[in-house]
Design a protein around this motif. Sequence first.
Motif, PDB file in Angstrom:
ATOM      1  N   THR A 121      38.172  53.236-111.288  1.00 28.92           N
ATOM      2  CA  THR A 121      37.825  51.761-110.513  1.00 28.92           C
ATOM      3  C   THR A 121      36.985  51.104-110.975  1.00 28.92           C
ATOM      4  N   LEU A 122      35.661  51.495-110.546  1.00 27.43           N
ATOM      5  CA  LEU A 122      34.382  50.753-111.162  1.00 27.43           C
ATOM      6  C   LEU A 122      33.469  51.392-111.676  1.00 27.43           C
ATOM      7  N   THR A 123      33.359  51.235-113.105  1.00 29.11           N
ATOM      8  CA  THR A 123      32.434  52.122-114.030  1.00 29.11           C
ATOM      9  C   THR A 123      31.095  51.208-114.337  1.00 29.11           C
ATOM     10  N   VAL A 124      30.219  51.972-114.220  1.00 31.02           N
ATOM     11  CA  VAL A 124      28.609  51.243-114.654  1.00 31.02           C
ATOM     12  C   VAL A 124      28.420  52.111-116.014  1.00 31.02           C
ATOM     13  N   GLN A 125      27.964  51.204-116.752  1.00 32.99           N
ATOM     14  CA  GLN A 125      27.403  51.691-118.058  1.00 32.99           C
ATOM     15  C   GLN A 125      26.558  50.633-118.652  1.00 32.99           C
ATOM     16  N   PRO A 126      25.262  50.806-118.278  1.00 36.87           N
ATOM     17  CA  PRO A 126      24.284  49.633-118.668  1.00 36.87           C
ATOM     18  C   PRO A 126      23.876  49.825-120.077  1.00 36.87           C
ATOM     19  N   LEU A 127      23.327  48.643-120.480  1.00 39.21           N
ATOM     20  CA  LEU A 127      22.660  48.903-121.779  1.00 39.21           C
ATOM     21  C   LEU A 127      21.477  49.445-121.589  1.00 39.21           C
ATOM     22  N   VAL A 128      21.000  49.952-122.708  1.00 40.96           N
ATOM     23  CA  VAL A 128      19.467  50.842-122.244  1.00 40.96           C
ATOM     24  C   VAL A 128      18.723  50.774-123.567  1.00 40.96           C
ATOM     25  N   HIS A 186      17.489  59.590-111.583  1.00 34.23           N
ATOM     26  CA  HIS A 186      17.523  59.376-110.234  1.00 34.23           C
ATOM     27  C   HIS A 186      18.965  59.292-109.810  1.00 34.23           C
ATOM     28  N   PRO A 187      19.435  60.384-109.124  1.00 39.48           N
ATOM     29  CA  PRO A 187      20.999  60.435-108.926  1.00 39.48           C
ATOM     30  C   PRO A 187      21.517  59.220-108.040  1.00 39.48           C
ATOM     31  N   ASP A 188      20.657  58.554-107.104  1.00 42.48           N
ATOM     32  CA  ASP A 188      21.087  57.482-106.683  1.00 42.48           C
ATOM     33  C   ASP A 188      21.160  56.046-107.495  1.00 42.48           C
ATOM     34  N   LYS A 189      20.795  55.958-108.528  1.00 40.47           N
ATOM     35  CA  LYS A 189      20.525  54.771-109.044  1.00 40.47           C
ATOM     36  C   LYS A 189      22.003  54.358-109.638  1.00 40.47           C
ATOM     37  N   PRO A 190      22.789  55.123-110.189  1.00 32.18           N
ATOM     38  CA  PRO A 190      23.913  54.467-110.748  1.00 32.18           C
ATOM     39  C   PRO A 190      24.860  53.656-109.587  1.00 32.18           C
ATOM     40  N   ALA A 191      24.723  54.236-108.273  1.00 35.32           N
ATOM     41  CA  ALA A 191      25.371  53.629-107.226  1.00 35.32           C
ATOM     42  C   ALA A 191      24.690  52.150-106.867  1.00 35.32           C
ATOM     43  N   SER A 192      23.419  52.232-106.942  1.00 30.27           N
ATOM     44  CA  SER A 192      22.619  50.943-106.629  1.00 30.27           C
ATOM     45  C   SER A 192      23.117  49.825-107.825  1.00 30.27           C
ATOM     46  N   TRP A 193      23.013  50.530-109.165  1.00 31.50           N
ATOM     47  CA  TRP A 193      23.283  49.526-110.210  1.00 31.50           C
ATOM     48  C   TRP A 193      24.706  48.887-109.888  1.00 31.50           C
ATOM     49  N   TRP A 246      20.588  59.866-119.851  1.00 32.61           N
ATOM     50  CA  TRP A 246      20.950  59.890-118.903  1.00 32.61           C
ATOM     51  C   TRP A 246      21.388  58.533-118.121  1.00 32.61           C
ATOM     52  N   ALA A 247      20.796  57.472-118.445  1.00 35.64           N
ATOM     53  CA  ALA A 247      21.102  56.069-117.929  1.00 35.64           C
ATOM     54  C   ALA A 247      21.913  55.391-118.675  1.00 35.64           C
ATOM     55  N   GLN A 248      22.338  55.660-119.827  1.00 37.68           N
ATOM     56  CA  GLN A 248      23.449  55.059-120.653  1.00 37.68           C
ATOM     57  C   GLN A 248      25.015  55.879-120.641  1.00 37.68           C
ATOM     58  N   GLN A 249      24.842  56.838-119.867  1.00 41.96           N
ATOM     59  CA  GLN A 249      26.146  57.534-119.521  1.00 41.96           C
ATOM     60  C   GLN A 249      26.994  56.761-118.591  1.00 41.96           C
ATOM     61  N   PRO A 250      28.177  56.716-118.665  1.00 39.16           N
ATOM     62  CA  PRO A 250      29.024  55.911-118.047  1.00 39.16           C
ATOM     63  C   PRO A 250      29.048  56.608-116.586  1.00 39.16           C
ATOM     64  N   VAL A 251      29.011  55.927-115.445  1.00 37.72           N
ATOM     65  CA  VAL A 251      29.335  56.626-114.154  1.00 37.72           C
ATOM     66  C   VAL A 251      30.271  55.594-113.312  1.00 37.72           C
ATOM     67  N   SER A 252      31.453  56.562-113.116  1.00 39.97           N
ATOM     68  CA  SER A 252      32.495  55.725-112.219  1.00 39.97           C
ATOM     69  C   SER A 252      32.583  56.146-110.693  1.00 39.97           C
ATOM     70  N   PRO A 270      29.536  36.317-115.385  1.00 38.55           N
ATOM     71  CA  PRO A 270      29.368  37.585-115.982  1.00 38.55           C
ATOM     72  C   PRO A 270      27.998  38.303-115.659  1.00 38.55           C
ATOM     73  N   THR A 271      28.147  39.413-115.423  1.00 42.96           N
ATOM     74  CA  THR A 271      26.677  40.123-114.885  1.00 42.96           C
ATOM     75  C   THR A 271      26.534  41.364-116.068  1.00 42.96           C
ATOM     76  N   ALA A 272      25.306  41.299-116.762  1.00 39.57           N
ATOM     77  CA  ALA A 272      25.132  42.378-117.484  1.00 39.57           C
ATOM     78  C   ALA A 272      23.843  43.059-116.984  1.00 39.57           C
ATOM     79  N   LEU A 273      23.702  44.264-117.286  1.00 40.70           N
ATOM     80  CA  LEU A 273      22.746  45.171-116.770  1.00 40.70           C
ATOM     81  C   LEU A 273      21.941  45.867-117.680  1.00 40.70           C
ATOM     82  N   LEU A 274      20.631  45.750-117.865  1.00 34.35           N
ATOM     83  CA  LEU A 274      19.789  46.423-118.904  1.00 34.35           C
ATOM     84  C   LEU A 274      18.824  47.236-118.444  1.00 34.35           C
ATOM     85  N   VAL A 275      18.781  48.335-118.782  1.00 34.12           N
ATOM     86  CA  VAL A 275      17.828  49.579-118.242  1.00 34.12           C
ATOM     87  C   VAL A 275      17.010  49.844-119.344  1.00 34.12           C
TER      88      VAL A 275
END
Length: 318
Positions: free
Chosen positions: A129-136, A79-86, A115-121, A100-105
């Motif tokens: 600036t802000l990169t989201v790279q959850p644990l999957v 879902h293309p909108d999910k990284p922004a939500s995360w 797709w989910a484990q790719q870093p998105v900036s 400290p906050t961790a995100l698990l998908v």
Amino acid sequence: MVSPPHEAMHRIFQHDPGLFSRVSRFLGVDIPTPVKATALPTDLTETNPVERRVDTLLRLETADRGPFLLAVEAQGKKHPDKPASWAYYTAYLWTKYRLPTALLVVCQDHATARWAQQPVSCGPPQLPTLTVQPLVAGPHNMPVITDPEEARADLVLASLAAITHAAEPDVGAILKALSTALRDAPEDIAKPLIEFTAQGLAKRPAKNLWRNLVAVDLSFYKSYLAEEVRKEVRDEVRDEVRDEVRDEVRKEVQDEALTQGEARRAAADVLAVLAERGLTVSEAVRERIGSCDDPEILSRWLRRAVTASTAEEVVAGA
């Protein structure tokens, strides 16, 4: 009260938006001079409340590293909108709780996991600036637990393994190991895991196998799932094998002792499971199952019927 240095350090960029391009060279990056700059409102307050909910949020504490937050998201597809939500979730939680906050998908297919484990900036190229790279967690890294002893050692992990491998070829063996391991588990432990597994399998073909395993391996267990399976088995007996066994079962129930009646119903259950799995049942096998009056043998055949490759395997060796 905002200090003058604070105002000066950011307002100067309003005065000359191209300044950032020149400053960037000292920061190790080279940002081209902008061709257009637009000043946007600096108030980021949302005038209308926006409901944002993470699937599960836990505050975890460790002995050596202190507390932290774990946000868990279940993701069924890309879902293309999910990284922004995360990014919003993690930044908001970090700000609100100062932890400290961790995100698990958690995913159930390889494509979504990749797709989910790719870093998105959120920043432009060269300025993450802000990169989201959850644990999957998904079928690519969750264990394949097919040994009942291994499943018994960690029933919850075994349940998660079954859920994340719902579409994998090994799911049948995983579910069999889990159902076997759950036989010895106390009801308060087994009950939620049975239901979680059923819910996690959703409408996938593996759910039918799990329902049969619950009815057979966990026949002692009373839950809506087990009762639903047993009811469906009885319904399928009426619908699918009524011409072969229904009249005979009814006659047996009326004319024979209670134990004989139970044996006939057990025989019908074996035939119903074989029919549900789409296995061909020869007249010889059908006759052997229908004529058996030993409850222990029928119980053993019922267990075999869930995983056997052919109907002949069910009655082989009695």
